[in-house]
Design a protein around this motif. Sequence first.
Motif, PDB file in Angstrom:
ATOM      1  N   LEU A 421      16.203   4.008  53.309  1.00 29.37           N
ATOM      2  CA  LEU A 421      15.003   4.879  54.165  1.00 29.37           C
ATOM      3  C   LEU A 421      15.036   5.873  55.281  1.00 29.37           C
ATOM      4  N   ALA A 422      16.273   5.704  56.083  1.00 31.76           N
ATOM      5  CA  ALA A 422      16.566   6.775  56.602  1.00 31.76           C
ATOM      6  C   ALA A 422      17.188   8.081  56.128  1.00 31.76           C
ATOM      7  N   ASN A 423      16.766   8.379  54.786  1.00 31.66           N
ATOM      8  CA  ASN A 423      17.318   9.389  54.162  1.00 31.66           C
ATOM      9  C   ASN A 423      16.350  10.059  53.649  1.00 31.66           C
ATOM     10  N   PHE A 424      14.994   9.717  53.905  1.00 31.43           N
ATOM     11  CA  PHE A 424      13.584  10.174  53.542  1.00 31.43           C
ATOM     12  C   PHE A 424      13.063  10.807  54.982  1.00 31.43           C
ATOM     13  N   GLU A 425      11.949  11.894  55.046  1.00 35.64           N
ATOM     14  CA  GLU A 425      11.194  12.280  55.703  1.00 35.64           C
ATOM     15  C   GLU A 425      10.784  11.496  55.844  1.00 35.64           C
ATOM     16  N   LYS A 426      10.073  10.812  56.963  1.00 36.75           N
ATOM     17  CA  LYS A 426       9.173  10.308  57.929  1.00 36.75           C
ATOM     18  C   LYS A 426       7.712  10.330  57.423  1.00 36.75           C
ATOM     19  N   ASP A 427       7.709  11.143  56.396  1.00 31.98           N
ATOM     20  CA  ASP A 427       6.079  11.673  55.779  1.00 31.98           C
ATOM     21  C   ASP A 427       6.253  11.537  54.678  1.00 31.98           C
ATOM     22  N   SER A 428       6.834  11.116  53.581  1.00 33.56           N
ATOM     23  CA  SER A 428       7.427  11.230  52.714  1.00 33.56           C
ATOM     24  C   SER A 428       6.359   9.909  52.419  1.00 33.56           C
ATOM     25  N   ALA A 429       6.076   9.988  51.252  1.00 32.38           N
ATOM     26  CA  ALA A 429       5.299   9.257  50.286  1.00 32.38           C
ATOM     27  C   ALA A 429       6.435   7.525  49.892  1.00 32.38           C
ATOM     28  N   ILE A 430       7.208   7.713  50.017  1.00 29.61           N
ATOM     29  CA  ILE A 430       8.655   6.214  49.966  1.00 29.61           C
ATOM     30  C   ILE A 430       7.612   5.563  51.497  1.00 29.61           C
ATOM     31  N   GLU A 432       5.521   6.326  53.846  1.00 30.51           N
ATOM     32  CA  GLU A 432       4.695   5.696  53.777  1.00 30.51           C
ATOM     33  C   GLU A 432       3.705   4.792  53.344  1.00 30.51           C
ATOM     34  N   THR A 433       4.906   4.430  52.216  1.00 32.89           N
ATOM     35  CA  THR A 433       4.426   2.798  51.568  1.00 32.89           C
ATOM     36  C   THR A 433       5.127   1.705  51.536  1.00 32.89           C
ATOM     37  N   ASP A 434       6.042   2.016  52.135  1.00 37.13           N
ATOM     38  CA  ASP A 434       7.098   1.375  52.596  1.00 37.13           C
ATOM     39  C   ASP A 434       6.591   1.000  53.860  1.00 37.13           C
ATOM     40  N   GLU A 435       5.646   1.333  55.200  1.00 42.10           N
ATOM     41  CA  GLU A 435       4.996   0.944  56.427  1.00 42.10           C
ATOM     42  C   GLU A 435       4.119   0.831  55.707  1.00 42.10           C
TER      43      GLU A 435
END
Length: 553
Positions: A421-430, A432-435
């Motif tokens: 998950l650290a490879n994605f931007e904080k505001d990415s859909a991936i 946000e869904t995980d959070e």
Amino acid sequence: MKFIISLAKRPYVLLCILLMLSILLAFSIYNSASLETDLSEYMPKTHPAFIASDNAEQLFGIGDAILIVLEDTQGIYNTDTIEKIDAITKALEEDFEAIERVISLTNADNIQSSDGFLEVEPFFSGNTSEKALLSMKADVEANPMIYGRNVSRDGTATLIIAELGEDADTKALQKTLQQWIGQWEGPQKLRIAGRPVIEGSLAELGPKDMAIMFPLVILTMIILLYFLLRSVRDTVLNMVIVLFGTLLAFGSMTLLGIPIYAVDTMIPVMLIAIGVAYGIHMHNTIHHLIAEFPTIGKDELARKSVQTMIRPIFMTALTTAIGFVALMSSQVLPVRYFGLFAAIGVLGEMVLALLLFPASIYLLGVPKYKQRVQNLAKPSAMTRLNALIMHQPKLIVVLSVFILAVGIWGTSKVWIDTSFLANFEKDSAIVETDEYVNAKFGGTSTLNVILSAETEDSFKDPQVLQTMDRMQSELESNPIVGNSLSLATFIKQMNQVMEEHSQGSYSIPDSQELISQYLLLYEFSGDPETLEQVIDYTYSTANITVQLKSDSS
């Protein structure tokens, strides 16, 4: 050296060989390159941790799962939403061969008692009357095995868990599922999460990022090289060297059938820096030879430049390659392959630097460099730097010690993490869904704790189960842990329903005979596959599934 000069004298032959090799390598990369994002492929299969993991996965049917999140802000206990959950569950089982099993609110087992007998039935009976839905809601909230785990505590969201087969193509599946769930949207909101989704997204986005990043790096390097060298010819030669080195590294990888790992995406940047250095050494040598011998012929210039630089470039490349090859001692496959193919790229750049520059002299003639007029009244920056080094040795030593100390301190602050998950931007859909899933449910990541005993039926012993239960309670006290599931959880739920939810009934009974009766009743009335996920048939090996709210290692 004789071989290099001999080949350089035939520049067209050299260019043909280079072109054919480049086409072969590029074709191999285009057809066979694939980004490996499955962490289970990062270590040798003979590693003890992976052997133990594989054995546990086979014993308990542990596998990857995609989580489909269905959210209804008005609450999920209504006819339209429940029927949609049931329809999605059945459609997933029918439409996707890669999905082995689907678990949702409508087909999950509900452990209940009736007239002193244990009954295991799905929460959803097919009846969508108001009374039936209220009864379902009450059953869910009375069952800790699903409440807060598969159904959010506020009753606005639920998980549909799609368990995948061993050979499932996560990249293709997550992309298809993203489009597939669109048909079920409205008024409920659907999202997908889970490790396979993250891995599939990385496998899809990684090459796209490389396709953008690599040309940008190349363009930046072209501009910088021209600014430094002031020569279109030498800039082109340098770029050919680094591009061929990158092609050689990745082409060799694909020709040998080795996938590209995340760490390998650093190879091109490293090879660009290393390869350009070799080219600049050749450029400077040729430049100084022309300045020293203005009437030098192309044959002598080619021979002298190679004679001057073959030893330092060879030794530099060899020591760099040996440094990379030393990484082959690592047990981590991506690190091992990174070292091997970076070394291959470095050696390829060395050979090409020693060949291309003399070949360009034979093909295009002696380069014409503009001689810079030296202002004798004002010493150059290099002259001033040389004077500082020679006349201020104490200052240089102090600066070196300071830099070394800062480096050691910085090294102590380095940590290793394999969070995808650290490879994605904080505001990415991936992300946000995980959070969202981590906030509403137990978590998107899992950890399996395998307990083994030397004798059969050990995990029917009340003391053992009570110890397991205390272990789970201590694990769940950690903020990163959402919840856990084990045989102890099943026994506690069975005991609670058989004692009609009396105070203190959600616990492990003290009688092994009673525990054996519960398990026998469950085997008769429940789904054996569900119990097989937490205990083996001899009751000597148990599995505690711990859900985590982070994928950080």
